[in-house]
Each structure stands twice: as C-alpha cells, then as structure tokens.
Write a protein that holds these residues in place. Structure first.
Motif, short mmCIF file in Angstrom:
data_model
loop_
_atom_site.label_atom_id
_atom_site.label_comp_id
_atom_site.label_asym_id
_atom_site.label_seq_id
_atom_site.Cartn_x
_atom_site.Cartn_y
_atom_site.Cartn_z
N GLU A 135 1.83 7.60 3.61
CA GLU A 135 2.07 6.37 2.86
C GLU A 135 1.22 6.43 1.60
OE1 GLU A 135 1.56 1.49 3.28
OE2 GLU A 135 0.94 2.82 4.92
N VAL A 136 1.85 6.32 0.44
CA VAL A 136 1.14 6.33 -0.84
C VAL A 136 1.01 4.89 -1.30
CG1 VAL A 136 1.04 7.23 -3.18
CG2 VAL A 136 2.08 8.61 -1.36
N VAL A 137 -0.23 4.46 -1.54
CA VAL A 137 -0.51 3.05 -1.84
C VAL A 137 -1.21 2.95 -3.19
CG1 VAL A 137 -1.75 0.99 -1.09
CG2 VAL A 137 -0.75 2.54 0.62
N GLU A 138 -0.70 2.07 -4.04
CA GLU A 138 -1.40 1.75 -5.29
C GLU A 138 -2.30 0.55 -5.03
OE1 GLU A 138 -0.59 0.22 -9.87
OE2 GLU A 138 1.07 1.11 -8.72
N ALA A 139 -3.61 0.78 -5.02
CA ALA A 139 -4.55 -0.29 -4.69
C ALA A 139 -5.96 0.11 -5.12
CB ALA A 139 -4.53 -0.58 -3.19
N ASP A 140 -6.81 -0.89 -5.25
CA ASP A 140 -8.23 -0.67 -5.48
C ASP A 140 -8.88 -0.41 -4.12
OD1 ASP A 140 -10.95 -0.81 -5.99
OD2 ASP A 140 -10.84 -2.67 -7.15
N ILE A 141 -9.49 0.74 -3.95
CA ILE A 141 -10.04 1.08 -2.64
C ILE A 141 -11.18 0.14 -2.24
CG2 ILE A 141 -9.33 3.49 -2.77
CD1 ILE A 141 -12.20 4.25 -3.42
N LEU A 142 -11.78 -0.55 -3.21
CA LEU A 142 -12.85 -1.49 -2.89
C LEU A 142 -12.32 -2.72 -2.15
CD1 LEU A 142 -14.91 -1.34 -6.19
CD2 LEU A 142 -15.58 -0.41 -3.96
N GLY A 143 -11.04 -3.03 -2.36
CA GLY A 143 -10.46 -4.19 -1.69
C GLY A 143 -9.59 -3.83 -0.50
N LEU A 144 -9.63 -2.57 -0.11
CA LEU A 144 -8.74 -2.08 0.95
C LEU A 144 -9.27 -2.47 2.33
CD1 LEU A 144 -6.17 -0.26 0.74
CD2 LEU A 144 -7.66 1.66 1.36
N HIS A 145 -8.37 -2.92 3.19
CA HIS A 145 -8.73 -3.13 4.60
C HIS A 145 -8.46 -1.81 5.34
CE1 HIS A 145 -9.25 -4.85 8.55
NE2 HIS A 145 -8.05 -4.41 8.90
#
Length: 247
Positions: free
Chosen positions: A117-127
């Motif tokens: 799964e490829v996710v565009e996200a800020d890793i600091l806000g990742l659960h």
C-alpha cells in the motif's frame, strides 16, 4: 517511465531555492541518489536481506519516507514471510505517484510478491500498526530535530518483540578534523560521479537548510531514549551509515 540524468544544478541559479522532493527531483532521483550517496545500492539491497531476518507472519513492514520505493522493492524481493504486507509512506505527491508506477512495473516482472500500500502522508502524523520491521532510509535527517525522538518513540511502541528498525543517515562528526576529512572525501566521490563544482556547491546550498545530520552518538542516544535496547551499526561508507535498532 523516463529516468533522466540529474542536471538540476548544472546551470547557475540567481537564487538557489531550498531543496524539495518535487516533480523535477522525482524525475532524476535514481541518478541523483546513486551519484550522491556512497554505498546507496548496497544499503538498499541489504535492507531487504536484513528485513527477511526480522519480518514476522501476519505483520506490517513499513518503508517510511519511501521516495520512489527502492527499499519497498528490496523488501518484496527478499521477504517471503506469510501474510506480510508493506506500507510505503511519503509526503511528496510526485514521489508517491512514481513509486506506484515502479511497484506496478515490479508486479509485472515477478509473481507472489508481498502486497504493498503506497500512502501519501506525513509520517509524523501516521498511526502505526503493529509492525515487525521499519525502514527509515535517509528520512530522519529531513525531520525537524525536536520531532525526531517523538517519531522514533512511536516506531518503538509499534514494533513487535523480535522486530527491528533500520535507520540510514548521513553523519556529522564531533571531531572537526574527522568531519572535514570525510566531507572532502564525499565531495571527491561526487566529482568522480560527474558532478561539477557548480553542481556540488548549488546542491549544498539547496539542502543545508532542510537536511540536518546528527552524529552517530546522537543517533544512538536518541534511539535508546526512544526505548530501543540495542543499536548496532551495520554499514558505513564515508559519512553515510546505517544502523539496526532492536526493541
């Protein structure tokens, strides 16, 4: 899918902007990283080899700051653990788009690869889900220093017993002579790979405000503060290194 040579800093710029992982960088990134980071192909391929030793059935493997997915591809080449899957995360839409294309191409070449799964996200806000393996491959150095411990603590809390974190980073050195020597040797490496003095100088100006390297001892102390029990350097080439951190 085109791969272009890195000529982003080959002409004089009136003002050198801060480095960002935009579409222009995404187009040349494979060439840029190979010519700029000594030992990069060895690190990437062996992250896959190491992951195979720590990956556990029915768990998630994370590639945080995945860029074009080189580490994710290595994980899929080497890990055959039952019911594992990879989550590749990056905050650059240009990188995420091209990463997805590269992984689709890998799917067409191999069978029975781990799902991704490829996710565009800020890793600091990742659960973060419970995970047996996490790769931070030249990612932490782009996180603001006050936020680094928070990220590593979150990774440690998500890491399953027997899992591992691989952390690869450019290093700075407390000893001034050692730092100067390895910096000069890194510049020589880039010259040997075809970069001009102008390219080297402009790239340095572009990246100095956005990439803040730590020393090996700072990494060790921070990882221990985050709750890891053991930190083992497994690779170094000039001023670039990779560590295994165990829960």
């Amino acid at each position: 899918m085109s791969q272009e040579p890195d000529r982003l800093f080959a002409v004089p710029l009136p003002t050198v902007p801060d480095f960002t992982f935009n579409e222009a960088v995404a187009r040349v990134f494979p060439d840029m990283i190979k010519r700029s980071v000594p030992g990069y192909p060895t690190i990437v391929e062996n992250i896959g080899v190491l992951a195979a030793q720590f990956a556990q059935p029915h768990s998630v493997l994370y590639d945080l700051g995945s860029s074009l997915g080189a580490v994710t591809q290595a994980l899929r080449r080497h890990v055959s653990c039952g019911d594992c899957r990879v989550i590749a995360v990056d905050n650059s839409s240009a990188m995420v788009e091209r990463c997805s294309e590269y992984l689709h191409a890998q799917d067409s070449m191999f069978q029975e690869l781990l799902p991704v799964e490829v996710v565009e996200a800020d890793i600091l806000g990742l659960h973060l889900q419970p995970t047996s393996f996490v790769a931070l491959n030249f990612t932490l150095q782009f996180i603001q220093p006050p936020q680094r411990l928070e990220l590593l603590t979150a990774i440690r809390q998500a890491l399953l017993p027997g899992g591992a974190l691989i952390l690869s980073e450019k290093l700075r050195f407390e000893d001034e002579q050692e730092h100067e020597l390895l910096t000069d040797l890194h510049v020589a490496f880039k010259r040997a790979n075809g970069y001009s003095e102008l390219e080297i100088a402009q790239k340095r100006n572009a990246i100095e405000n956005v990439m803040k390297p730590d020393s090996l001892e700072q990494h060790r102390e921070r990882l221990l503060a985050a709750g890891f029990s053991k930190v083992v350097p497994w690779f170094q080439c000039l001023n670039f290194a990779s560590l295994i951190a165990l829960p």
